[in-house]
Motif scaffolding. Sequence first.
Motif, PDB file in Angstrom:
ATOM      1  N   TRP A 283       0.827  -1.205   0.000  1.00  0.00           N
ATOM      2  CA  TRP A 283       0.000   0.000   0.000  1.00  0.00           C
ATOM      3  C   TRP A 283       0.867   1.264   0.000  1.00  0.00           C
ATOM      4  O   TRP A 283       1.967   1.276   0.547  1.00  0.00           O
ATOM      5  N   ASP A 284       0.304   2.324  -0.538  1.00  0.00           N
ATOM      6  CA  ASP A 284       0.882   3.671  -0.464  1.00  0.00           C
ATOM      7  C   ASP A 284      -0.061   4.511   0.398  1.00  0.00           C
ATOM      8  O   ASP A 284      -1.163   4.860  -0.042  1.00  0.00           O
ATOM      9  N   LYS A 285       0.346   4.818   1.617  1.00  0.00           N
ATOM     10  CA  LYS A 285      -0.554   5.532   2.542  1.00  0.00           C
ATOM     11  C   LYS A 285      -0.796   6.974   2.105  1.00  0.00           C
ATOM     12  O   LYS A 285      -1.865   7.530   2.372  1.00  0.00           O
ATOM     13  N   ASP A 286       0.192   7.602   1.468  1.00  0.00           N
ATOM     14  CA  ASP A 286       0.042   9.010   1.097  1.00  0.00           C
ATOM     15  C   ASP A 286      -0.919   9.190  -0.068  1.00  0.00           C
ATOM     16  O   ASP A 286      -1.671  10.169  -0.132  1.00  0.00           O
ATOM     17  N   ALA A 287      -0.914   8.244  -0.986  1.00  0.00           N
ATOM     18  CA  ALA A 287      -1.856   8.307  -2.112  1.00  0.00           C
ATOM     19  C   ALA A 287      -3.150   7.552  -1.798  1.00  0.00           C
ATOM     20  O   ALA A 287      -4.070   7.546  -2.623  1.00  0.00           O
ATOM     21  N   ASN A 334       3.542 -24.817   7.622  1.00  0.00           N
ATOM     22  CA  ASN A 334       4.419 -24.114   8.559  1.00  0.00           C
ATOM     23  C   ASN A 334       5.697 -23.784   7.797  1.00  0.00           C
ATOM     24  O   ASN A 334       6.577 -24.637   7.646  1.00  0.00           O
ATOM     25  N   LYS A 335       5.775 -22.555   7.285  1.00  0.00           N
ATOM     26  CA  LYS A 335       6.911 -22.232   6.418  1.00  0.00           C
ATOM     27  C   LYS A 335       7.182 -20.734   6.427  1.00  0.00           C
ATOM     28  O   LYS A 335       6.336 -19.940   6.840  1.00  0.00           O
ATOM     29  N   ILE A 336       8.368 -20.381   5.976  1.00  0.00           N
ATOM     30  CA  ILE A 336       8.740 -18.977   5.789  1.00  0.00           C
ATOM     31  C   ILE A 336       9.080 -18.812   4.316  1.00  0.00           C
ATOM     32  O   ILE A 336       9.909 -19.564   3.771  1.00  0.00           O
ATOM     33  N   MET A 337       8.428 -17.854   3.670  1.00  0.00           N
ATOM     34  CA  MET A 337       8.645 -17.613   2.249  1.00  0.00           C
ATOM     35  C   MET A 337       9.370 -16.282   2.041  1.00  0.00           C
ATOM     36  O   MET A 337       9.162 -15.321   2.784  1.00  0.00           O
ATOM     37  N   LEU A 338      10.200 -16.244   1.001  1.00  0.00           N
ATOM     38  CA  LEU A 338      10.949 -15.041   0.632  1.00  0.00           C
ATOM     39  C   LEU A 338      10.429 -14.562  -0.717  1.00  0.00           C
ATOM     40  O   LEU A 338      10.533 -15.277  -1.719  1.00  0.00           O
ATOM     41  N   HIS A 339       9.858 -13.350  -0.723  1.00  0.00           N
ATOM     42  CA  HIS A 339       9.304 -12.773  -1.943  1.00  0.00           C
ATOM     43  C   HIS A 339      10.269 -11.708  -2.474  1.00  0.00           C
ATOM     44  O   HIS A 339      10.579 -10.742  -1.771  1.00  0.00           O
ATOM     45  N   PRO A 340      10.772 -11.871  -3.704  1.00  0.00           N
ATOM     46  CA  PRO A 340      11.655 -10.839  -4.264  1.00  0.00           C
ATOM     47  C   PRO A 340      10.848  -9.591  -4.628  1.00  0.00           C
ATOM     48  O   PRO A 340       9.864  -9.682  -5.361  1.00  0.00           O
ATOM     49  N   VAL A 341      11.237  -8.449  -4.101  1.00  0.00           N
ATOM     50  CA  VAL A 341      10.549  -7.185  -4.394  1.00  0.00           C
ATOM     51  C   VAL A 341      11.203  -6.584  -5.637  1.00  0.00           C
ATOM     52  O   VAL A 341      12.345  -6.134  -5.599  1.00  0.00           O
ATOM     53  N   LEU A 342      10.465  -6.616  -6.741  1.00  0.00           N
ATOM     54  CA  LEU A 342      11.026  -6.240  -8.036  1.00  0.00           C
ATOM     55  C   LEU A 342      10.316  -5.036  -8.628  1.00  0.00           C
ATOM     56  O   LEU A 342       9.126  -4.806  -8.370  1.00  0.00           O
ATOM     57  N   GLY A 343      11.037  -4.285  -9.442  1.00  0.00           N
ATOM     58  CA  GLY A 343      10.432  -3.171 -10.179  1.00  0.00           C
ATOM     59  C   GLY A 343       9.760  -2.171  -9.260  1.00  0.00           C
ATOM     60  O   GLY A 343      10.339  -1.702  -8.273  1.00  0.00           O
ATOM     61  N   ASP A 344       8.490  -1.857  -9.578  1.00  0.00           N
ATOM     62  CA  ASP A 344       7.782  -0.810  -8.842  1.00  0.00           C
ATOM     63  C   ASP A 344       6.820  -1.373  -7.802  1.00  0.00           C
ATOM     64  O   ASP A 344       5.934  -0.667  -7.336  1.00  0.00           O
ATOM     65  N   GLU A 345       6.981  -2.643  -7.410  1.00  0.00           N
ATOM     66  CA  GLU A 345       6.040  -3.280  -6.492  1.00  0.00           C
ATOM     67  C   GLU A 345       5.769  -2.458  -5.232  1.00  0.00           C
ATOM     68  O   GLU A 345       4.642  -2.390  -4.759  1.00  0.00           O
ATOM     69  N   CYS A 346       6.817  -1.867  -4.684  1.00  0.00           N
ATOM     70  CA  CYS A 346       6.676  -1.126  -3.423  1.00  0.00           C
ATOM     71  C   CYS A 346       6.935   0.367  -3.577  1.00  0.00           C
ATOM     72  O   CYS A 346       6.994   1.079  -2.570  1.00  0.00           O
ATOM     73  N   LYS A 347       7.093   0.836  -4.799  1.00  0.00           N
ATOM     74  CA  LYS A 347       7.353   2.259  -4.991  1.00  0.00           C
ATOM     75  C   LYS A 347       6.072   3.053  -4.837  1.00  0.00           C
ATOM     76  O   LYS A 347       5.003   2.613  -5.258  1.00  0.00           O
ATOM     77  N   PRO A 348       6.157   4.261  -4.242  1.00  0.00           N
ATOM     78  CA  PRO A 348       4.945   5.090  -4.098  1.00  0.00           C
ATOM     79  C   PRO A 348       4.342   5.416  -5.449  1.00  0.00           C
ATOM     80  O   PRO A 348       5.032   5.427  -6.469  1.00  0.00           O
ATOM     81  N   ARG A 349       3.060   5.687  -5.433  1.00  0.00           N
ATOM     82  CA  ARG A 349       2.349   6.035  -6.654  1.00  0.00           C
ATOM     83  C   ARG A 349       2.895   7.362  -7.176  1.00  0.00           C
ATOM     84  O   ARG A 349       3.093   8.304  -6.422  1.00  0.00           O
ATOM     85  N   PRO A 350       3.139   7.478  -8.487  1.00  0.00           N
ATOM     86  CA  PRO A 350       3.639   8.754  -9.029  1.00  0.00           C
ATOM     87  C   PRO A 350       2.679   9.902  -8.745  1.00  0.00           C
ATOM     88  O   PRO A 350       1.469   9.709  -8.697  1.00  0.00           O
ATOM     89  N   GLY A 351       3.235  11.097  -8.511  1.00  0.00           N
ATOM     90  CA  GLY A 351       2.387  12.264  -8.319  1.00  0.00           C
ATOM     91  C   GLY A 351       2.484  12.876  -6.949  1.00  0.00           C
ATOM     92  O   GLY A 351       1.809  13.842  -6.647  1.00  0.00           O
ATOM     93  N   GLY A 352       3.335  12.289  -6.089  1.00  0.00           N
ATOM     94  CA  GLY A 352       3.550  12.904  -4.771  1.00  0.00           C
ATOM     95  C   GLY A 352       2.422  12.644  -3.798  1.00  0.00           C
ATOM     96  O   GLY A 352       1.517  11.868  -4.045  1.00  0.00           O
ATOM     97  N   LYS A 353       2.465  13.348  -2.673  1.00  0.00           N
ATOM     98  CA  LYS A 353       1.511  13.139  -1.596  1.00  0.00           C
ATOM     99  C   LYS A 353       0.130  13.654  -1.958  1.00  0.00           C
ATOM    100  O   LYS A 353      -0.024  14.714  -2.527  1.00  0.00           O
ATOM    101  N   LYS A 354      -0.865  12.842  -1.597  1.00  0.00           N
ATOM    102  CA  LYS A 354      -2.259  13.250  -1.800  1.00  0.00           C
ATOM    103  C   LYS A 354      -2.986  13.050  -0.485  1.00  0.00           C
ATOM    104  O   LYS A 354      -2.986  11.958   0.052  1.00  0.00           O
ATOM    105  N   ARG A 355      -3.572  14.064   0.031  1.00  0.00           N
ATOM    106  CA  ARG A 355      -4.272  13.973   1.315  1.00  0.00           C
ATOM    107  C   ARG A 355      -5.777  13.828   1.085  1.00  0.00           C
ATOM    108  O   ARG A 355      -6.332  14.481   0.220  1.00  0.00           O
TER     109      ARG A 355
END
Length: 355
Positions: A283-287, A334-355
């Motif tokens: 999630w992007d909390k600002d957008a 019962n397991k632990i998984m490792l997810h590769p964070v690639l590309g823009d998966e976790c990048k904030p939404r373009p356009g800056g902060k939106k309230r």
Amino acid sequence: MSGLFGSSSANPTQGDIKNDVAVKEPPKDSISDIAFSSAADLLAVGSWDNAVRIYEIDERGNSQGKAMFEHQGPVMSVCWNTTGTKVCGAGADKAARLMDLSANPNTATQVAQHDQPIRCVKMFQNGGNDMVVTGSWDKTIKYWDVRQPTCVGTVTCQERVYTMDIKDQLLVVGTADRYINIVNLSDPMKFYKTIQSPLKWQTRVVSCFSDASGFAVGSIEGRCAIQYVEEKDSAANFSFKCHRQPDTANRDSNKVYSVNAISFHPVHGTFSTAGSDGTFHFWDKDAKHRLKGYPEVGGSITSTAFNRNGNIFAYAVSYDWSKGYAANTSTYPNKIMLHPVLGDECKPRPGGKKR
């Protein structure tokens, strides 16, 4: 790191888990908590088999056990010190134990004691010294200087401590009856502020923003709240529904699942939620925007963590007791998984902060 474990998904909002890699030789009982070191790709894991394990993970997602120490009861919480060289575990044996990975791997020293099980443990530095803070079902948080055998401070809470997080000088403590206590660690013996959770049901998890200006709260009713510490930022507070699925038996309602874990990305400030429904989302909390949603992983997700540079997202799949003891079968994953964070998966939404 491009190419970590594999390639990314083409769909902009639906993520995939086909490249996720399992940690080898996971605990044999439910996994309660996981945490990455800030110094290397070392993952600490606390579980109901009374052990804290540390796994070393390489660039291809391969993992191997590096160290382990035991408690005298189920481990409910694990953390690292700020330099990422010491691991602390705490749990049902009412004790916290500390292992220095650089000095004595597999040897842990007791550093804390409570009258009831310790639900949460975190570490911070004070004047260059390692400090431990523990939160217990005995309704107290206690501070410990690892060089001393006795507690250096006790603060009484309104109720049992259920969840706790720390970032820089911000300590947030969530208790039963939906109290949330905010502590400024420059003045640790008093609550800077106390609020009731903006969510109507029991608090399951709190997690501090990466910039320590506030925190997220997750509850058992499939909701998450974004809460800023200072009143001047209160207009930006909001809550939203998550981890809910359509009820096939009743078209007008949803099945509601607990939000068990919230983790903030160390670089982008975006965050993940994970729950009893066996899904996780970014999630992007600002957008106020969901970046990615992922399919069910086959069981409840009990804990999550990003590594130090945010290119690995680890999640623990275990029974979370949300349906009582009868649902905890021997076939539950019962397991632990490792997810590769690639590309823009976790990048904030373009356009800056939106309230």
